[in-house]
Design an enzyme around this catalytic site. Structure first.
Site, short mmCIF file in Angstrom:
data_model
loop_
_atom_site.label_atom_id
_atom_site.label_comp_id
_atom_site.label_asym_id
_atom_site.label_seq_id
_atom_site.Cartn_x
_atom_site.Cartn_y
_atom_site.Cartn_z
N CYS A 111 0.78 -1.24 0.00
CA CYS A 111 0.00 0.00 0.00
C CYS A 111 0.81 1.29 0.00
CB CYS A 111 -0.97 -0.01 1.16
SG CYS A 111 -0.29 -0.75 2.65
N HIS A 153 -1.78 7.08 4.02
CA HIS A 153 -0.69 6.12 4.09
C HIS A 153 0.67 6.59 3.57
CE1 HIS A 153 -0.70 1.52 4.90
NE2 HIS A 153 -0.50 2.26 5.95
#
Ligand SMILES: *[C@@H]1O[C@H](CO)[C@@H](O)[C@H](O)[C@H]1NC(C)=O
Ligand SMILES: *[C@@H]1O[C@H](CO)[C@@H](O)[C@H](O)[C@H]1NC(C)=O
Ligand SMILES: *[C@@H]1O[C@H](CO)[C@@H](O)[C@H](O)[C@H]1NC(C)=O
Ligand SMILES: *[C@@H]1O[C@H](CO)[C@@H](O)[C@H](O)[C@H]1NC(C)=O
Length: 479
Positions: A80, A143
């Site tokens: 991710c 993120h």
């Protein structure tokens, strides 16, 4: 680990489509809006249009029919944070710093004890778009680091609803704080508390619906103001622990994971209809994809990578190849399929045309594998899905993805096919190595003191927590 070149396609697509339109048309009225829909851990094989047998994605299938399907679309990294950093910077993780040098070829990302995040030297897409008068919003997971200087509003976005980290938890808020949800630059709550409930037993949560509402409100506001916008829609419901709202729970044939896919498919349909309803569909470029392949180790909480080998966290096709659809009525011809075999090169593996050469193979360590974590369940291929990092640089493993999309049958080294394939791939790898300028690694240091104890805004809602003294260490990356 993954010195992948940012998929030529993603960049080429955004830059060519966007630049052409920017160049052709003058006032902001005609600047195309841009929506990137980035799913979390959704696999290539999760969409009906790619053959998912339960056919539970009618809206995505329709989007593909009205737009362009990319069966050969790659992420820059099978995890991710580095994947998202590459998407927004247009640069390989090894260039933009989203990697670690603590160990060879390990997957690093941004858990809440990470000290680093996106470097201030990187130029993110929203920053470029701002120069053209765009307003940018992130709805969903960020993120790219959770410390204040790394957050979206300090990196080009104007608005944000979502979380800086994965929605793991619930935590006890003593040893580890629950992950906050931000509205713009301040937190407005935490996962598993109050209004951001995820029911651990049933998987019920309203968060996907909140994200949909927020996205629609943003589109409406920009549309009314005739302002070009960039919406980065990054919901995380298909990342374990998976969740869906009551309306979708139990509706799919694939458990809560499938319910989450259905809710996201529904949301995509609603957003596309909304664009039509507001009369801006002809002026909005929408691109749907996922950050990395399905997490096979998550078992029933993970998705499907179709015919491909392994999944998330590996450089096999199952980790790197993503579902992808472009949609822009009037600009992208309906029903077309792009099989453009763009060049993608990386240190672990390189794809050129239909050939893919693995210079290193690895799934995960014996230690981890023996503890029950399997990145390739039911798919062990001898000498390919290795549990030690195996160096093949002197004689790479080469597969023909046309004949063997599952990477199960390495081409015989003594064959002329092997020699020819290697002869065309080698110069590209050399060129890549020669021109590669690695960025300073941002994912080396961890510290419990930097966790989300007291994010900005916590005082206003009485959610400030006290963390430990700073005691940094070199992060250990298990995969
Ligand atoms: C979702 O929203 C509905 C309607 O407001 C509410 O009844 C339900 O409790 C919410 N579910 C969760 C898990 O928060
Ligand atoms: C978003 O939710 C609010 C509050 O429930 C509602 O009033 C509004 O109409 C919703 N927006 C859209 C575009 O559906
Ligand atoms: C262009 O955008 C600005 C704000 O970014 C806005 O004030 C102006 O009205 C827009 N022009 C048109 C023609 O819509
Ligand atoms: C796997 O690799 C080892 C060591 O290179 C070799 O001896 C063995 O024959 C290979 N096995 C297969 C099935 O290719």
């Amino acid at each position: 680990m993954f010195n992948t070149k940012m998929s030529g396609l993603a960049l080429a697509l955004f830059t060519s489509l966007i630049c052409c339109s920017l160049a052709l048309k003058s006032p902001n009225e005609s600047l195309p809006n841009i929506i990137i829909m980035l799913m979390d851990d959704m696999g290539w094989g999760d969409l009906g249009v790619f053959g998912q047998p339960s056919k539970e994605t009618p809206n995505l299938d329709a989007m593909a029919a009205q737009g362009m399907l990319f069966p050969n679309f790659y992420t820059a990294n099978p995890l991710c944070s580095p994947s998202r950093a590459a998407l927004l910077t247009g640069r390989l993780p090894v260039r933009n710093g989203f990697y670690t040098t603590n160990a060879h070829a390990r997957n690093a990302y941004t858990p809440q004890e990470i000290v680093g995040g996106i470097s201030k030297d990187e130029i993110l897409l929203p920053k470029l778009l701002k120069e053209k008068g765009y307003t940018s919003k992130l709805v969903g997971k960020w993120h790219l680091g959770h410390r204040p200087e790394h957050l979206p509003l300090n990196n080009g976005f104007d608005e944000w609803l979502g979380s800086p980290n994965c929605h793991f938890g619930p935590y006890n808020n003593i040893g580890r704080p629950n992950i906050p949800i931000y509205f713009n630059s301040e937190m407005v709550g935490r996962y598993y508390e109050d209004e951001f409930v995820i029911d651990g037993k049933t998987g019920e949560s309203n968060i996907t619906m909140m994200y949909l509402n927020e996205s629609m409100e943003f589109i409406l506001r920009q549309s009314k103001a005739h302002r070009p916008f960039f919406l980065y829609y990054a919901p995380d419901a298909t990342h374990a622990p998976v969740y869906a709202s009551k309306k979708f729970l139990g509706k799919s044939q694939r458990g809560v994971y499938g319910d989450a896919v259905m809710e996201l498919d529904y949301s995509v349909g609603v957003i596309l209809s909304w664009l039509k309803q507001l009369g801006i569909d002809q002026n909005t470029f929408v691109f749907f994809t996922s950050d990395n392949g399905a997490a096979l180790y998550a078992a029933k909480e993970g998705g499907s990578n179709g015919p491909f080998l392994c999944g998330k966290e590996t450089t096999f096709e199952g980790g790197m190849r993503e579902p992808a659809i472009a949609w822009w009525p009037g600009q992208i011809e309906e029903g077309t399929v792009s099989i453009s075999s763009h060049l993608r090169n990386e240190l672990m593996a390189v794809r050129l045309g239909l050939y893919k050469a693995h210079y290193w193979t690895w799934s995960n360590s014996w230690q981890e594998f023996n503890s029950g974590i399997n990145f390739c369940p039911g798919q062990e291929v001898i000498n390919v899905t290795t549990h030690e990092q195996r160096d093949h640089t002197l004689q790479p493993l080469i597969f023909h993805l046309g004949k063997d999309p599952g990477e199960k049958y390495p081409i015989r080294v003594l064959s002329s096919e092997y020699r020819d394939a290697l002869k065309s791939i080698s110069p590209i790898v050399e060129q890549h190595q020669k021109t590669l300028v690695p960025g300073a690694p941002q994912l080396n240091m961890c510290d419990l003191a930097v966790m989300n104890w007291a994010p900005p805004g916590c005082d206003k809602i009485g959610k400030c927590l006290k963390g430990p003294q700073s005691a940094p260490w070199k992060c250990e990356w298990p995969h």
